[in-house]
Design a protein around this motif. Structure first.
Motif, PDB file in Angstrom:
ATOM      1  N   VAL A 168     -49.352   6.857-103.323  1.00  0.00           N
ATOM      2  CA  VAL A 168     -48.353   6.286-102.415  1.00  0.00           C
ATOM      3  C   VAL A 168     -49.038   5.684-101.190  1.00  0.00           C
ATOM      4  O   VAL A 168     -49.896   6.317-100.558  1.00  0.00           O
ATOM      5  N   TYR A 169     -48.622   4.472-100.859  1.00  0.00           N
ATOM      6  CA  TYR A 169     -49.079   3.785 -99.651  1.00  0.00           C
ATOM      7  C   TYR A 169     -47.957   3.867 -98.629  1.00  0.00           C
ATOM      8  O   TYR A 169     -46.902   3.250 -98.787  1.00  0.00           O
ATOM      9  N   GLU A 170     -48.151   4.671 -97.595  1.00  0.00           N
ATOM     10  CA  GLU A 170     -47.128   4.852 -96.563  1.00  0.00           C
ATOM     11  C   GLU A 170     -47.298   3.757 -95.515  1.00  0.00           C
ATOM     12  O   GLU A 170     -48.415   3.494 -95.056  1.00  0.00           O
ATOM     13  N   LEU A 171     -46.182   3.120 -95.140  1.00  0.00           N
ATOM     14  CA  LEU A 171     -46.294   2.043 -94.162  1.00  0.00           C
ATOM     15  C   LEU A 171     -45.039   1.933 -93.326  1.00  0.00           C
ATOM     16  O   LEU A 171     -43.949   2.370 -93.715  1.00  0.00           O
ATOM     17  N   GLN A 172     -45.235   1.328 -92.148  1.00  0.00           N
ATOM     18  CA  GLN A 172     -44.131   0.931 -91.294  1.00  0.00           C
ATOM     19  C   GLN A 172     -44.061  -0.588 -91.343  1.00  0.00           C
ATOM     20  O   GLN A 172     -45.048  -1.282 -91.055  1.00  0.00           O
ATOM     21  N   LEU A 173     -42.905  -1.112 -91.730  1.00  0.00           N
ATOM     22  CA  LEU A 173     -42.797  -2.551 -91.951  1.00  0.00           C
ATOM     23  C   LEU A 173     -43.099  -3.359 -90.703  1.00  0.00           C
ATOM     24  O   LEU A 173     -43.668  -4.454 -90.782  1.00  0.00           O
ATOM     25  N   ALA A 174     -42.740  -2.842 -89.530  1.00  0.00           N
ATOM     26  CA  ALA A 174     -42.901  -3.619 -88.299  1.00  0.00           C
ATOM     27  C   ALA A 174     -44.350  -3.806 -87.908  1.00  0.00           C
ATOM     28  O   ALA A 174     -44.671  -4.715 -87.129  1.00  0.00           O
ATOM     29  N   SER A 175     -45.247  -2.951 -88.422  1.00  0.00           N
ATOM     30  CA  SER A 175     -46.638  -3.037 -87.959  1.00  0.00           C
ATOM     31  C   SER A 175     -47.645  -3.150 -89.101  1.00  0.00           C
ATOM     32  O   SER A 175     -48.842  -3.032 -88.869  1.00  0.00           O
ATOM     33  N   TYR A 199     -50.769  -7.016-102.224  1.00  0.00           N
ATOM     34  CA  TYR A 199     -51.773  -6.088-101.691  1.00  0.00           C
ATOM     35  C   TYR A 199     -51.773  -4.779-102.466  1.00  0.00           C
ATOM     36  O   TYR A 199     -52.843  -4.277-102.853  1.00  0.00           O
ATOM     37  N   LEU A 200     -50.598  -4.205-102.697  1.00  0.00           N
ATOM     38  CA  LEU A 200     -50.537  -2.914-103.380  1.00  0.00           C
ATOM     39  C   LEU A 200     -50.999  -3.032-104.825  1.00  0.00           C
ATOM     40  O   LEU A 200     -51.652  -2.126-105.355  1.00  0.00           O
ATOM     41  N   GLU A 201     -50.665  -4.141-105.465  1.00  0.00           N
ATOM     42  CA  GLU A 201     -51.119  -4.345-106.836  1.00  0.00           C
ATOM     43  C   GLU A 201     -52.644  -4.445-106.885  1.00  0.00           C
ATOM     44  O   GLU A 201     -53.293  -3.832-107.745  1.00  0.00           O
ATOM     45  N   ALA A 202     -53.219  -5.194-105.941  1.00  0.00           N
ATOM     46  CA  ALA A 202     -54.677  -5.335-105.907  1.00  0.00           C
ATOM     47  C   ALA A 202     -55.359  -4.014-105.570  1.00  0.00           C
ATOM     48  O   ALA A 202     -56.452  -3.727-106.075  1.00  0.00           O
ATOM     49  N   MET A 203     -54.722  -3.196-104.726  1.00  0.00           N
ATOM     50  CA  MET A 203     -55.318  -1.937-104.300  1.00  0.00           C
ATOM     51  C   MET A 203     -55.041  -0.784-105.269  1.00  0.00           C
ATOM     52  O   MET A 203     -55.622   0.289-105.129  1.00  0.00           O
ATOM     53  N   GLY A 204     -54.135  -0.971-106.207  1.00  0.00           N
ATOM     54  CA  GLY A 204     -53.911   0.055-107.214  1.00  0.00           C
ATOM     55  C   GLY A 204     -52.909   1.137-106.852  1.00  0.00           C
ATOM     56  O   GLY A 204     -52.790   2.133-107.585  1.00  0.00           O
ATOM     57  N   PHE A 205     -52.162   0.999-105.764  1.00  0.00           N
ATOM     58  CA  PHE A 205     -51.155   1.993-105.414  1.00  0.00           C
ATOM     59  C   PHE A 205     -49.958   1.882-106.351  1.00  0.00           C
ATOM     60  O   PHE A 205     -49.580   0.787-106.771  1.00  0.00           O
ATOM     61  N   THR A 206     -49.358   3.010-106.673  1.00  0.00           N
ATOM     62  CA  THR A 206     -48.196   3.005-107.564  1.00  0.00           C
ATOM     63  C   THR A 206     -46.880   2.883-106.802  1.00  0.00           C
ATOM     64  O   THR A 206     -45.884   2.435-107.376  1.00  0.00           O
TER      65      THR A 206
END
Length: 729
Positions: free
Chosen positions: A248-255, A277-284
């Motif tokens: 899991v890639y945790e993120l805040q959309l605003a930043s 980005y997530l596809e290239a980095m391999g996060f599900t």
């Protein structure tokens, strides 16, 4: 007859005083004797008329009021409209809201009172609809202790006497259909409580809100979005997540990213960039910090006021649907942080909604979080539980979300959470368990898993509460996963030690395996670990720059080869040297610098390895998937262990010192030829490139209780992952 007139007069007085619970008793069209009497209230109108099929009938004003009336002679209920004049020659014709029958059925009210209406958001709130052949908006809210509730907005100059609502029996639900009202209208509820105070409240069930700092709710038309993720949802329903990679890639959309001049991007603008980005980095999966509408940017969404509305900061509800649908089309799930533990005291929000402690617990020992300055939901009240359960169902059903990460679960479970003696009240058995909250959490997980197979509920729970992720029918809370806060704290504390002292803290690496399979754990390096002076993950690492980056690469390899699902907060993969700054985007220029680019590449490769090699995920939550080779070499600060599936294994060796260890012998379960499939010290990650070459041949010497062994070179401050390429025959 005198008694009837007095009753009518009393009703009119209560209506004009703004205290009538059923304005339909006075307003609208009523048969009295041979005549139909039409009454209407129109603040600010200079004149009014009743419009019939073939004539207009002038209405008389009750002196010194905004109440108008007319009498019509007709054998049956007349079909009529109203006209009002502003006194400047402008007339407006409209349908009378008080001639329409109620819309909410008795079954809906019964289910709500029982706390069992999982689609309550379709009943309460503001909904565009067609009623008795007329287009308009149905408004409904729950305010059982109110003397009067009105819909106010731009359409009636925010006047509380223009559109008073009627209460539905003893349900506490107030309802009004306003014909002809367009979508996108701003509105609130004006509530007169028993305390005689006026409370101007946003809609608890509102589907959209004005952009902060404005706080009105906004009427939304029915969604026109066309989903394209049927295949995704079908696969998800049959997904064996306990045996699958979850990263899991945790993120805040605003930043995460911003546009020109630091402008916040729309959901539709962010979606393709994030998916790439997530596809290239391999996060599900992507996990979003709360987007449930919230008034204060600096709360990051953790003090929400809109439990049924994605924040307007990034667009409309359909924009958010596009965001999720697009990520699904790219094979990426979306998890939402959801906050049922507390809510802010903002005057327009849930706090003392009808002048009383309605959504919150009345007793401050149970109803207030002193640490956060927020209020705690009253989980013992069926309607409040229903509000929260319906919110959870809303996000999963209406937005196709793949899971909810439930914030601050520990604060819900314990009555004495962060409280001194005397500041909390024991439960009926004298304990500190919040029995109502426990029941609510079990209901939550029963509902979400039953109605939405394959979705995840993830508890942020930091204590030793038992069976958080065990089924409710065996006494558990029923969550899918729990954040492993103990592992996270121990690992970061250990890594912060200078390498020379790590031998004295070796148990911080090994203790976690004592409880690693007691729950379904997710390993989190979350936003909480890179704020409030804790420093960034890179900033916590000791030593010079080379050692700090090597330490961080080693930490990530340790995380991805340790049992459990994974979570990494945005920017950690860039080795950001600074804490998270929520008012600006990530420093993407870091990847132009070799050490940072190396960490990012390692995270990508670790994700790919985790996804492709089943020993790293097949038994994420079972002791069958992990086996120590050696956990006792504290003197040299080395760990060696196996990760297994049914047939294969990987051998992981970690060296937590900057010393290159030559001829380090490690026991192996099978003799044969091994190769390094990943080395965090590789030149590809900007390491010193100490490796074991292409082939490592085992020796027949038994070691560490194993039938054979490998003689390795352990790179400094690094980990290696070895795979058996060919077994001895």
């Amino acid at each position: 007859m005198v008694s009837q007139r007095r009753t009518i007069s009393d009703s009119v007085q209560r209506l004009l005083a703004g205290r009538h619970h059923d304005p339909f008793e006075v307003l609208g069209c009523h048969r009295r004797g041979k005549f139909w009497h039409v009454k209407a209230i129109a603040p600010g109108a200079a004149a009014m008329e009743v419009v019939l099929a073939d004539e207009k009938v002038a209405m008389k004003r009750l002196p010194d009021t905004d109440l108008f009336s007319a009498s019509i002679s007709a054998s049956s209920l007349p079909s009529y409209r109203l006209r009002s004049s502003d006194g400047a020659g402008q007339w407006r014709e409209f349908d009378d809201p008080y001639r329409f029958k109620p819309l909410i059925g008795d079954l809906d009210l019964h289910l709500f009172a029982e706390g069992r209406h999982q689609h309550l958001y379709r009943i309460l709130g503001a909904h565009c609809c067609r009623h008795e052949g007329v287009e308009g908006v149905r408004f409904a809210t729950w305010a059982p202790n109110a003397d009067r509730v009105s819909v106010v907005g731009d359409f009636n100059a925010w006047h509380g006497l223009a559109h008073p609502m009627r209460v539905r029996g003893g349900s506490g639900v107030w309802e009004l259909f306003i014909p002809g009202l367009p979508s996108a209208a701003n509105y609130k509820f004006e509530i007169r409580g028993h305390d005689s105070g006026l409370h101007l409240k946003a809609d608890p069930f509102g589907n959209a809100f004005e952009l902060r700092p404005a706080t009105a709710s906004v009427v939304q038309p029915p969604s026109e979005f066309r989903w394209s993720d049927d295949d995704w949802l079908q696969r998800r329903a049959n997904w064996d997540w306990q045996s699958a990679p979850v990263s899991v890639y945790e993120l805040q959309l605003a930043s995460w990213r911003r546009g020109e001049d630091n402008a916040v991007l729309n959901y539709r603008e962010i979606a393709p960039e994030l998916a790439d980005y997530l596809e290239a980095m391999g996060f599900t999966h992507a996990e979003l910090l709360p987007v449930t509408e919230y008034p204060f940017d600096d709360s990051w969404g953790y003090q929400p006021t809109g439990y049924f509305a994605p924040t307007a900061r990034f667009g409309t509800p359909d924009d958010f649907r596009f965001f999720i649908d697009h990520l699904h089309s790219r094979g990426i799930g979306v998890i939402l942080d959801w906050v049922p533990a507390h809510f802010p005291r903002d005057a327009h929000g849930l706090a003392r909604f009808d002048g009383t402690a309605l959504y919150e617990h009345a007793d401050p020992r149970r109803g207030e979080h002193a640490d956060w300055g927020t209020l705690i939901f009253n989980y013992g009240r069926r309607e409040v539980r229903n509000f929260l359960l319906a919110s959870a169902n809303y996000w999963l059903e209406e937005f196709h979300l793949d899971g909810l990460r439930v914030d601050a679960v520990a604060s819900m479970l314990y009555l004495d959470y962060s409280r001194e003696d005397g500041d909390w009240e024991p439960n009926q058995y004298g304990g500190n368990e919040n029995l109502d909250a426990i029941d609510f959490l079990r209901e939550l997980n029963t509902l979400t898993h039953g109605a939405h197979p394959g979705t995840l509920t993830i508890a942020e729970e930091s204590t030793a509460w038992p069976q958080v992720t065990r089924p409710t029918w065996v006494g558990g809370l029923g969550f899918s996963m729990k954040w492993n806060m103990g592992w996270m704290h121990d690992s970061l504390n250990y890594m912060a030690q200078p390498p020379i002292y790590r031998q004295y803290h070796h148990d911080q690496l090994t203790f976690g395996l004592m409880y690693a399979f007691s729950e379904n754990f997710m390993l989190p390096f979350s936003h909480d670990e890179v704020v409030h002076g804790k420093r960034s993950l890179l900033g916590r690492m000791p030593g010079d720059d080379w050692q700090r980056f090597a330490n961080l690469r080693l930490l990530y390899l340790y995380m991805f080869t340790y049992p459990g699902a994974k979570l990494l907060f945005m920017g950690c993969e860039l080795a950001d040297p600074l804490e998270w700054r929520h008012r600006e985007q990530l420093d993407w220029s870091l990847v132009e610098k070799a050490p940072h680019r190396g960490v990012q590449q390692l995270v990508r490769d670790l994700n790919m390895l985790y996804r492709e090699l089943t020993p790293l995920h097949r038994f994420n939550f079972s002791p069958q998937g992990f086996e120590w080779i050696d956990c006792n070499d504290a003197t040299q600060s080395v760990l060696a262990y196996l990760r297994r599936d049914e047939d294969r294994f990987l051998l992981v060796v970690l060296n937590f010192t900057p010393v290159v260890r030559q001829n380090y012998r490690v026991g192996a379960p099978v003799g044969g030829v091994y190769r390094e499939v990943l080395n965090s010290d590789s030149r590809y990650y900007e390491g010193s490139d100490v490796s074991n070459g292409q082939r490592i041949v085992s020796e027949p010497s038994s070691w560490m209780g194993r039938p054979c062994s490998l003689v390795l070179t352990l790179p400094p401050m690094a980990g290696i992952v070895l795979q058996l390429e060919a077994a001895d025959v």
